[in-house]
Every structure is written in C-alpha cells, then in structure tokens.
Design a protein around this motif. Structure first.
Motif, mmCIF file in Angstrom:
data_model
loop_
_atom_site.group_PDB
_atom_site.id
_atom_site.type_symbol
_atom_site.label_atom_id
_atom_site.label_comp_id
_atom_site.label_asym_id
_atom_site.label_seq_id
_atom_site.Cartn_x
_atom_site.Cartn_y
_atom_site.Cartn_z
ATOM 1 N N THR A 21 0.306 -20.060 -41.664
ATOM 2 C CA THR A 21 0.731 -21.363 -41.145
ATOM 3 C C THR A 21 1.007 -21.301 -39.647
ATOM 4 O OG1 THR A 21 1.717 -21.983 -43.275
ATOM 5 C CG2 THR A 21 2.472 -23.182 -41.321
ATOM 6 N N ILE A 22 1.718 -20.250 -39.223
ATOM 7 C CA ILE A 22 2.044 -20.100 -37.804
ATOM 8 C C ILE A 22 0.781 -19.866 -36.989
ATOM 9 C CG2 ILE A 22 3.210 -18.606 -36.132
ATOM 10 C CD1 ILE A 22 5.404 -18.174 -38.198
ATOM 11 N N GLN A 23 -0.124 -19.064 -37.513
ATOM 12 C CA GLN A 23 -1.356 -18.779 -36.779
ATOM 13 C C GLN A 23 -2.221 -20.031 -36.645
ATOM 14 O OE1 GLN A 23 -2.720 -14.929 -37.493
ATOM 15 N NE2 GLN A 23 -4.825 -15.266 -36.857
ATOM 16 N N GLN A 24 -2.216 -20.874 -37.699
ATOM 17 C CA GLN A 24 -2.989 -22.121 -37.638
ATOM 18 C C GLN A 24 -2.356 -23.115 -36.671
ATOM 19 O OE1 GLN A 24 -3.195 -23.428 -41.714
ATOM 20 N NE2 GLN A 24 -4.477 -21.692 -42.351
ATOM 21 N N LYS A 25 -1.037 -23.048 -36.519
ATOM 22 C CA LYS A 25 -0.342 -23.970 -35.614
ATOM 23 C C LYS A 25 -0.613 -23.621 -34.157
ATOM 24 C CE LYS A 25 4.305 -25.890 -34.768
ATOM 25 N NZ LYS A 25 3.935 -27.281 -35.047
ATOM 26 N N TYR A 26 -0.828 -22.318 -33.881
ATOM 27 C CA TYR A 26 -1.118 -21.865 -32.518
ATOM 28 C C TYR A 26 -2.415 -21.051 -32.513
ATOM 29 C CZ TYR A 26 3.890 -22.891 -32.024
ATOM 30 O OH TYR A 26 5.131 -23.489 -32.032
ATOM 31 N N PRO A 27 -3.542 -21.676 -32.869
ATOM 32 C CA PRO A 27 -4.802 -20.919 -33.056
ATOM 33 C C PRO A 27 -5.298 -20.200 -31.814
ATOM 34 C CG PRO A 27 -5.231 -23.277 -32.927
ATOM 35 C CD PRO A 27 -3.744 -23.124 -33.002
ATOM 36 N N ASN A 28 -5.062 -20.758 -30.642
ATOM 37 C CA ASN A 28 -5.594 -20.165 -29.410
ATOM 38 C C ASN A 28 -4.544 -19.403 -28.604
ATOM 39 O OD1 ASN A 28 -8.151 -21.400 -29.893
ATOM 40 N ND2 ASN A 28 -7.337 -23.333 -29.080
ATOM 41 N N ASP A 29 -3.308 -19.421 -29.088
ATOM 42 C CA ASP A 29 -2.230 -18.828 -28.303
ATOM 43 C C ASP A 29 -1.586 -17.608 -28.959
ATOM 44 O OD1 ASP A 29 -2.470 -20.906 -26.355
ATOM 45 O OD2 ASP A 29 -1.337 -22.225 -27.698
ATOM 46 N N LEU A 30 -1.385 -17.696 -30.281
ATOM 47 C CA LEU A 30 -0.646 -16.640 -30.954
ATOM 48 C C LEU A 30 -1.443 -16.006 -32.084
ATOM 49 C CD1 LEU A 30 2.843 -18.390 -31.264
ATOM 50 C CD2 LEU A 30 2.029 -16.881 -29.436
ATOM 51 N N SER A 31 -1.069 -14.785 -32.388
ATOM 52 C CA SER A 31 -1.673 -14.064 -33.502
ATOM 53 C C SER A 31 -0.560 -13.389 -34.281
ATOM 54 C CB SER A 31 -2.665 -13.011 -32.983
ATOM 55 O OG SER A 31 -3.199 -12.251 -34.053
ATOM 56 N N THR A 32 -0.689 -13.351 -35.583
ATOM 57 C CA THR A 32 0.341 -12.723 -36.421
ATOM 58 C C THR A 32 -0.132 -11.359 -36.904
ATOM 59 O OG1 THR A 32 -0.499 -13.819 -38.407
ATOM 60 C CG2 THR A 32 1.272 -14.917 -37.190
ATOM 61 N N SER A 33 0.821 -10.474 -37.052
ATOM 62 C CA SER A 33 0.521 -9.116 -37.506
ATOM 63 C C SER A 33 1.422 -8.817 -38.693
ATOM 64 C CB SER A 33 0.782 -8.107 -36.377
ATOM 65 O OG SER A 33 0.560 -6.788 -36.817
ATOM 66 N N THR A 34 0.819 -8.684 -39.889
ATOM 67 C CA THR A 34 1.569 -8.522 -41.124
ATOM 68 C C THR A 34 1.180 -7.240 -41.819
ATOM 69 O OG1 THR A 34 1.470 -10.922 -41.367
ATOM 70 C CG2 THR A 34 2.215 -9.668 -43.278
ATOM 71 N N SER A 35 2.167 -6.589 -42.406
ATOM 72 C CA SER A 35 1.893 -5.396 -43.203
ATOM 73 C C SER A 35 1.418 -5.847 -44.574
ATOM 74 C CB SER A 35 3.151 -4.534 -43.343
ATOM 75 O OG SER A 35 2.898 -3.406 -44.125
ATOM 76 N N LEU A 36 0.111 -6.153 -44.674
ATOM 77 C CA LEU A 36 -0.435 -6.727 -45.895
ATOM 78 C C LEU A 36 -0.334 -5.777 -47.085
ATOM 79 C CD1 LEU A 36 -3.618 -8.473 -44.465
ATOM 80 C CD2 LEU A 36 -1.459 -9.521 -45.124
ATOM 81 N N SER A 37 -0.516 -4.482 -46.847
ATOM 82 C CA SER A 37 -0.464 -3.534 -47.956
ATOM 83 C C SER A 37 0.918 -3.525 -48.591
ATOM 84 C CB SER A 37 -0.826 -2.130 -47.469
ATOM 85 O OG SER A 37 0.083 -1.700 -46.469
ATOM 86 N N GLY A 38 1.961 -3.580 -47.749
ATOM 87 C CA GLY A 38 3.325 -3.594 -48.283
ATOM 88 C C GLY A 38 3.602 -4.863 -49.057
ATOM 89 N N ILE A 39 3.147 -5.999 -48.525
ATOM 90 C CA ILE A 39 3.367 -7.272 -49.210
ATOM 91 C C ILE A 39 2.616 -7.295 -50.537
ATOM 92 C CG2 ILE A 39 2.839 -9.737 -49.115
ATOM 93 C CD1 ILE A 39 3.562 -9.708 -46.204
#
Length: 394
Positions: free
Chosen positions: A237-255
């Motif tokens: 959701t956050i990445q879609q709200k700021y598509p050209n400005d921000l990027s998210t980094s998530t520990s997908l394996s842990g989640i």
C-alpha cells in the motif's frame, strides 16, 4: 395435545437418552468454542511475539532500493534522503501502528569526519568505518537495538555504543567519544545481532541531523503494522502511494514463516474441532436411532390415526433441534468454564481468551447442524415405517 408440546414431552420422557444426545452435541459446541477462545488469541499472541518491538519493514528513497541489506531497520538509507514530512504522512496511513525516522551514516573516527552519504564514506576500507545511527531513544526497539548495559541516551551529546565497537575502541559507560569535533558521553552499550550495527554508535536523531547538516531529513523510515494488519499488504500500500519516490524493504522469508506457523496453529485447531463434531454427530445419530427404535409402536399408532410422513419427519427433527438448543447452553458453559479455569491456573501462560460474537455464532451453528444431521436419517426411517409392521413390533 399440541404438536410442540408433544415434542417436548417426548424429549423428557426418556431423560437418559436425551442427556446422551445433549452431551454429544455439547461436545462439538465446546470443542469449537473452547478451542476458538484459545487459538484466536494464540494466533494473535504468536504474531505479536514474533514481531514484538521491531519494525516489520523499512521505507527508503526509491533510488536507493538496490543498496544495502533488506532486513527491516538493518540496511543503510543510501545517498538520497527522505524529508521528514513524508514520515508524518506515512503515520496517517490506515494500518500503520508506528513509523519512525532513522538517519544513518558512517565515519572514520580516526579521521574525525562524518557524512550522511553512505556510499562515499563507506568506501574502500570498511573495517576502519564506524556506523552512526540517529533515532529517538524511545524508538530503539524498532531498529532491533537492545541495551545490554547502562541506559539509553536522554539528552543532547549522549550516545550508546555497540558491543563490538566498544571493544574495538576500548570504551565503556561514562567514557567520551569525539565525532566531528564534538564530544559525546557514552550512557549505554547495545547489541542488535547484526555485525555491522554492533560496530556502531547510536545517538538521538536531532543530534545526528545537526552533526551532518541534514536537518529535517532521514535515511529511512521504519514501519510497524498495527495489530490485525498484514505487513506485506501494508508494505504494498505504501509503495503504491509513493510509486516514484519510495521503496519498501521487507523480510519476506520471516513473514512467510510466521504466516505458515499461524496457519498450522489454525489448521490444527480446526482438525480437533472437526473430530469433536464428528464424534458428536455419531452420538446424536445413534441416540436418535435408538429413540426411533424404542418408539416403533408409538409411531405406528400415529400413522394409523392419520399422521403423514411429513408430520412424523417434522416431529423427530423437531426433537433433535430442541436437544441441540439445550446443548448450545451446555456446550458454551463447558467451553467458557474450561477456558476460564485454564486462564486462572495459568496453564497456558501469555494467552488470554479471545471472546467474539462470530465464535459464539459458530458454536450455535455447529449445534444446529448436528441436531439436523443427527435427526434426518432417524426421522426418515420413522416416516417410512408401515403402520401394520410398526403395530406388530415388540
């Protein structure tokens, strides 16, 4: 005699048989509700325990998305910083429990220079560099920073130092450090479990911003989802709200591992519930079959005086449903009682029963289901009896 009165009279005419049917249905209700009271909170407790304190993911400038490690809160912000006004905007997004700005830099304490541009200062010989982290003292847990000795910084010109860095510099609590010609007092020693961060120094965000000249800027934003919000969905959701400005980094394996674990817990609870429902259903069917068998002559008389198959069918199913309604009260009382005893005696520590209307409705649904299913076949057999054969039955 009224039809409804006849149903009630038939139920209480053989108390032992009715009690057996009630117990069978109550077992299914108690299993569904009792396990639900525990496992609903167990899933939430497990999720909170696995993600306690630390951020779920980090947000960086999109031009830095390829830099640094992907551990939430563990990577560098990169060259491009984020305006703190964006932090306030992210905090207002639905599902965000907390969001914290972090400024990261690195310096060679021997050269006594500090810059927020990680790529240039972290250059050739990383062994001579010290990582500097700027974050609020009340937000240390968001970055997995645990103080093992001393206390957090509480004022200006105070820092805490990583365990590895303290050994390298031969520093301890009460000593001072000079960074960019400014003197800081060490108030505590911390560990993160991350080698690079443990070779660092942590100070207040405002102190580091003043030190680097990056007022109102952060390297990354640490985000923790609120209870009940999926971190992966919130990250998207956050990445879609700021598509050209921000990027998210998530520990997908842990989640993913956490979600798989919670699914196993939920599946196990449902397996036990279904087994209890099956047992309860068998008990009800056997009980009602026995009731029909014992009342064969009675049913024959009713058919002989003009009762239709539909009326016989309605009577048997009606009796089964009344037993189910009684079993609802008994089953709920058993479930709540057992769970309360477990809670009071602290057999399952850290788990609080999670009451909900939906859970009670599931228990009621199970009781009605068992009542109908348990009564259909016996009722069908009773309705198909021939009056002459039924009257000859001994």
């Amino acid at each position: 005699m009224k039809f409804r009165s006849l149903i009630l009279k038939n139920i209480f005419r053989n108390k032992s048989r009715s009690i057996l049917a009630v117990i069978g249905i109550a077992i299914g209700v108690a299993a569904v509700v009792g396990l639900g009271l525990i496992t609903d909170d167990l899933s939430e407790s497990a999720q909170n325990a696995l993600t306690a304190g630390a951020a779920d993911f980090s947000v960086v400038n999109s031009s830095n998305s390829g830099n640094g490690p992907s551990r939430a809160g563990g990577g560098f912000g990169g060259d491009q910083l984020i305006n703190q006004s964006t932090l306030g905007q992210i905090q207002q997004i639905s599902g965000v429990g907390s969001a914290v700005g972090v400024l990261r830099t690195s310096t060679n304490l021997g050269n006594n220079t500090t810059s927020s541009t990680n790529s240039s200062s972290f250059g050739a010989d990383f062994r001579s560099m010290t990582n500097i982290i700027g974050i609020g003292s009340s937000d240390l847990s968001m970055d997995d920073i645990v103080i093992t000795n001393g206390s957090a910084f509480s004022g200006a010109n105070q820092v805490i130092i990583g365990q590895s860095e303290a050994q390298t510099l031969n520093k301890t609590i009460g000593n001072t450090l000079t960074i960019s010609n400014k003197t800081f007092q060490i108030t505590g020693i911390y560990e993160t479990g991350n080698f690079m961060d443990d070779r660092g120094i942590v100070m207040s965000l405002s102190d580091l911003q003043n030190l680097t000249g990056d007022t109102g800027q952060v390297s990354l934003i640490l985000v923790k989802a609120s209870n009940g919000t999926d971190a992966s969905t919130l990250s998207s959701t956050i990445q879609q709200k700021y598509p050209n400005d921000l990027s998210t980094s998530t520990s997908l394996s842990g989640i993913n591992r956490m979600n798989n674990g919670l699914q196993v817990i939920s599946s196990g609870a449902w397996a036990v519930s279904l087994l209890a429902i099956l047992i309860g259903g068998i008990v009800v069917i056997v009980t009602m079959m026995k009731a029909v068998s014992e009342r064969t002559r009675e049913i024959g008389v009713l058919k002989a005086i003009g009762w239709t198959q539909r009326r016989i069918l309605a009577m048997i199913i009606g009796e089964s449903l009344v037993l189910a309604l009684i079993a609802i009260v008994v089953g709920l009382a058993i479930a709540v009682g057992i769970v309360e005893v477990i809670t009071i005696t602290h057999v399952l520590r850290g788990i609080t029963p999670s009451f909900s209307v939906w859970l009670i409705l599931k228990g009621i649904g199970v009781a009605l289901f068992l009542g109908i299913i348990g009564g259909i076949y016996p009722a069908y057999r009773a309705s198909r009896l021939s009056p002459t054969e039924a009257l000859r039955y001994e």
